[in-house]
Enzyme design. Sequence first.
Site, PDB file in Angstrom:
ATOM      1  N   TYR A   1      -4.310  21.612  -5.402  1.00 60.43           N
ATOM      2  CA  TYR A   1      -3.029  20.962  -5.072  1.00 60.43           C
ATOM      3  C   TYR A   1      -2.717  21.131  -3.591  1.00 60.43           C
ATOM      4  O   TYR A   1      -2.277  20.204  -2.925  1.00 60.43           O
ATOM      5  CB  TYR A   1      -1.912  21.580  -5.916  1.00 60.43           C
ATOM      6  CG  TYR A   1      -0.610  20.810  -5.864  1.00 60.43           C
ATOM      7  CD1 TYR A   1      -0.289  19.894  -6.862  1.00 60.43           C
ATOM      8  CD2 TYR A   1       0.303  21.008  -4.831  1.00 60.43           C
ATOM      9  CE1 TYR A   1       0.904  19.192  -6.825  1.00 60.43           C
ATOM     10  CE2 TYR A   1       1.494  20.305  -4.777  1.00 60.43           C
ATOM     11  CZ  TYR A   1       1.793  19.398  -5.781  1.00 60.43           C
ATOM     12  OH  TYR A   1       2.971  18.696  -5.739  1.00 60.43           O
TER      13      TYR A   1
ATOM     14  N   LYS B   1      -9.625  -1.071   3.510  1.00 57.47           N
ATOM     15  CA  LYS B   1     -10.310  -2.052   4.342  1.00 57.47           C
ATOM     16  C   LYS B   1     -11.460  -1.341   5.068  1.00 57.47           C
ATOM     17  O   LYS B   1     -12.495  -1.092   4.467  1.00 57.47           O
ATOM     18  CB  LYS B   1      -9.354  -2.687   5.353  1.00 57.47           C
ATOM     19  CG  LYS B   1      -8.019  -3.322   4.909  1.00 57.47           C
ATOM     20  CD  LYS B   1      -7.771  -3.647   3.534  1.00 57.47           C
ATOM     21  CE  LYS B   1      -6.492  -4.410   3.223  1.00 57.47           C
ATOM     22  NZ  LYS B   1      -5.255  -4.073   3.857  1.00 57.47           N
TER      23      LYS B   1
ATOM     24  N   ALA C   1      -5.583  -1.418   9.566  1.00 60.32           N
ATOM     25  CA  ALA C   1      -6.478  -1.677   8.435  1.00 60.32           C
ATOM     26  C   ALA C   1      -7.897  -2.064   8.873  1.00 60.32           C
ATOM     27  O   ALA C   1      -8.873  -1.565   8.346  1.00 60.32           O
ATOM     28  CB  ALA C   1      -5.891  -2.760   7.537  1.00 60.32           C
TER      29      ALA C   1
ATOM     30  N   HIS D   1       4.865 -14.047  -3.778  1.00 59.17           N
ATOM     31  CA  HIS D   1       3.551 -14.630  -4.063  1.00 59.17           C
ATOM     32  C   HIS D   1       2.787 -13.893  -5.155  1.00 59.17           C
ATOM     33  O   HIS D   1       1.968 -14.479  -5.840  1.00 59.17           O
ATOM     34  CB  HIS D   1       2.705 -14.734  -2.789  1.00 59.17           C
ATOM     35  CG  HIS D   1       2.503 -13.429  -2.068  1.00 59.17           C
ATOM     36  ND1 HIS D   1       3.508 -12.809  -1.370  1.00 59.17           N
ATOM     37  CD2 HIS D   1       1.416 -12.633  -1.938  1.00 59.17           C
ATOM     38  CE1 HIS D   1       3.038 -11.685  -0.836  1.00 59.17           C
ATOM     39  NE2 HIS D   1       1.770 -11.554  -1.170  1.00 59.17           N
TER      40      HIS D   1
ATOM     41  N   PHE E   1       1.927  -7.908   8.991  1.00 60.54           N
ATOM     42  CA  PHE E   1       1.336  -8.157   7.673  1.00 60.54           C
ATOM     43  C   PHE E   1       2.460  -8.264   6.634  1.00 60.54           C
ATOM     44  O   PHE E   1       3.552  -7.755   6.844  1.00 60.54           O
ATOM     45  CB  PHE E   1       0.381  -7.011   7.335  1.00 60.54           C
ATOM     46  CG  PHE E   1      -0.354  -7.207   6.043  1.00 60.54           C
ATOM     47  CD1 PHE E   1      -1.256  -8.246   5.906  1.00 60.54           C
ATOM     48  CD2 PHE E   1      -0.130  -6.369   4.961  1.00 60.54           C
ATOM     49  CE1 PHE E   1      -1.929  -8.435   4.695  1.00 60.54           C
ATOM     50  CE2 PHE E   1      -0.806  -6.545   3.762  1.00 60.54           C
ATOM     51  CZ  PHE E   1      -1.702  -7.589   3.634  1.00 60.54           C
ATOM     52  N   ASP E   2       2.186  -8.907   5.499  1.00 58.42           N
ATOM     53  CA  ASP E   2       3.293  -9.174   4.555  1.00 58.42           C
ATOM     54  C   ASP E   2       3.952  -7.905   4.013  1.00 58.42           C
ATOM     55  O   ASP E   2       5.168  -7.861   3.885  1.00 58.42           O
ATOM     56  CB  ASP E   2       2.876 -10.145   3.429  1.00 58.42           C
ATOM     57  CG  ASP E   2       1.675  -9.676   2.630  1.00 58.42           C
ATOM     58  OD1 ASP E   2       0.996  -8.748   3.078  1.00 58.42           O
ATOM     59  OD2 ASP E   2       1.413 -10.240   1.561  1.00 58.42           O
TER      60      ASP E   2
ATOM     61  N   ASP F   1      -0.997  -0.872  13.138  1.00 56.91           N
ATOM     62  CA  ASP F   1      -1.288  -1.138  11.732  1.00 56.91           C
ATOM     63  C   ASP F   1      -2.797  -1.396  11.707  1.00 56.91           C
ATOM     64  O   ASP F   1      -3.276  -2.449  12.117  1.00 56.91           O
ATOM     65  CB  ASP F   1      -0.473  -2.353  11.275  1.00 56.91           C
ATOM     66  CG  ASP F   1      -0.752  -2.712   9.828  1.00 56.91           C
ATOM     67  OD1 ASP F   1      -1.585  -2.042   9.192  1.00 56.91           O
ATOM     68  OD2 ASP F   1      -0.143  -3.676   9.337  1.00 56.91           O
TER      69      ASP F   1
HETATM   70  C1  LIG Z   1      -3.833  -4.413   3.526  1.00 57.49           C
HETATM   71  C2  LIG Z   1      -2.965  -4.268   4.689  1.00 57.49           C
HETATM   72  C3  LIG Z   1      -1.787  -3.515   4.629  1.00 57.49           C
HETATM   73  C4  LIG Z   1      -1.279  -2.879   3.359  1.00 57.49           C
HETATM   74  O1  LIG Z   1      -2.178  -2.020   2.804  1.00 57.49           O
HETATM   75  P1  LIG Z   1      -2.327  -1.780   1.228  1.00 57.49           P
HETATM   76  O2  LIG Z   1      -3.399  -0.766   1.155  1.00 57.49           O
HETATM   77  O3  LIG Z   1      -2.686  -3.078   0.594  1.00 57.49           O
HETATM   78  O4  LIG Z   1      -1.018  -1.282   0.735  1.00 57.49           O
HETATM   79  C5  LIG Z   1      -1.039  -3.410   5.785  1.00 57.49           C
HETATM   80  N1  LIG Z   1      -1.419  -4.022   6.914  1.00 57.49           N
HETATM   81  C6  LIG Z   1      -2.544  -4.752   7.010  1.00 57.49           C
HETATM   82  C7  LIG Z   1      -2.911  -5.395   8.292  1.00 57.49           C
HETATM   83  C8  LIG Z   1      -3.342  -4.916   5.891  1.00 57.49           C
HETATM   84  O5  LIG Z   1      -4.435  -5.675   5.978  1.00 57.49           O
END
Ligand SMILES: *Cc1c(COP(=O)(O)O)cnc(C)c1O
Length: 458
Positions: A72, A258, A217, A450, A124-125, A215
């Site tokens: 843990y 990613k 990813a 969506h 990103f969304d 951000d």
């Molecule tokens: C996928 C993604 C996110 C969110 O990540 P999740 O692992 O799906 O929650 C944030 N920003 C970008 C650019 C992404 O491609």
Amino acid sequence: MQLPFAESFKIKMVETIQKSTRPEREQWIKEAKYNLFNLKSNQVFIDLLTDSGTGAMSDKQWSELMLGDESYAGASSYYKMKNAIQAILGFPYFLPTHQGRAAENVLFSVLVKEGMLVPGNSHFDTTKGHIEFRKATAIDCTIHEAFDTTVYHDFKGNVDLEKLEMVLKSNPLEKIPMIIMTITNNSAGGQPVSMQNLRDVYALAQKYGIRVVFDSARFAENAYFIKMREKGYENKSIKEIVQEMFSYADVMTMSAKKDAIVNMGGFIGFKDEELFKQASVFGIVFEGFITYGGMSGRDMNALAQGLDEGTEFDTLDSRIKQTAYLGSRLKEFGVPMQEPFGGHAIFVDVKRFLPHLPKEEFPAQTLAIELYLEAGIRAVEIGAIMADRDPITRENRFPDLELIRMAIPRRTYTNNHMDYVAVALGNVFARRNEIKRGVKIVKEAPIMRHFTVELERL
Ligand SMILES: *Cc1c(COP(=O)(O)O)cnc(C)c1O
């Protein structure tokens, strides 16, 4: 003769996928309310819905699972992940989270308050969702070239520095908690940001005393494009480029699904200990204790290994060349796309594919349905449905780009699959004038609609 390109991996385990008939697909998509998120995976032959968490882990990553420490507190897996983040990305503090949006939730709980503004390049969304959920506003400062799929630009993910400075100059600075740089810029079509732009944004942010959050990813894909396209970086390794990129960030959020090539996981990286401590409070409430934060030990191990593999040139070269291969095949059929091709996906420009369909009939969603009916391929709409309604006026938002995205999972499909996709979409393109009507919404959620929207064909 010059040797052709070949992938730098071979396949050790396979998974069967199922073909279907057109009448079966017609039935299934109807039952799914014309929302491709509602399809069962065995109703899909080639799944290009997302490259998130859908990649194939390596033998080394699978081996790491066996070494996971599920303690843990203070697990060795936590330290393995900590060391990888420090060594590869240069962040001394981090919080694990169960995925990227959870990282956003924890970080924004500290930083984002009602009425604030968060400028950046095409958020990103989920990022935008977390900002708007807190009644703050995301301001897109991406360069205008990103919104014209017919113009070539090496770095369509870039921020327009004048637009950005305008936001910083014309608002009280305490209303701007951060600038978010999305690398690569997913919403604009997986488009990279140049090192020069990252450097310039950071300098501007420093001038105004505002922190920069990456951000991250697809940071490794971004580094690959810098190596291939930006002068002065051609002889640098991906890992050297990554180090410099993150030297222009104060904080990073990461969806490890990613470029760290795991099925689940994420984290926040901090350079500032104080902010790390503030965020830890929310991390513990939302995700779990600071040494696992929503992840199991084995997954932290696989993530650490994945960060190393994901920043190797050969891994990226295989991946991005496959994306470009699909793009070049589609080009032979005349399919209009965002160009240059992005790293993780091909984005089809639906305004040029179905110019006769009015935007109120959601042409991108219509095309995604047609592609599924044609060949059992699942793509995703990146257009007016995903753009949601304006949080204040509640009117539909119609973004400049109406796209379908075909995201390619890492190390998962072969180029024969890419050929299959290309011919299928080529067939739809050949009969595009027979697609006379789109869809209408019959049920939708107030935010991020969506995922659950229900539709009817007109
Ligand atoms: C996928 C993604 C996110 C969110 O990540 P999740 O692992 O799906 O929650 C944030 N920003 C970008 C650019 C992404 O491609």
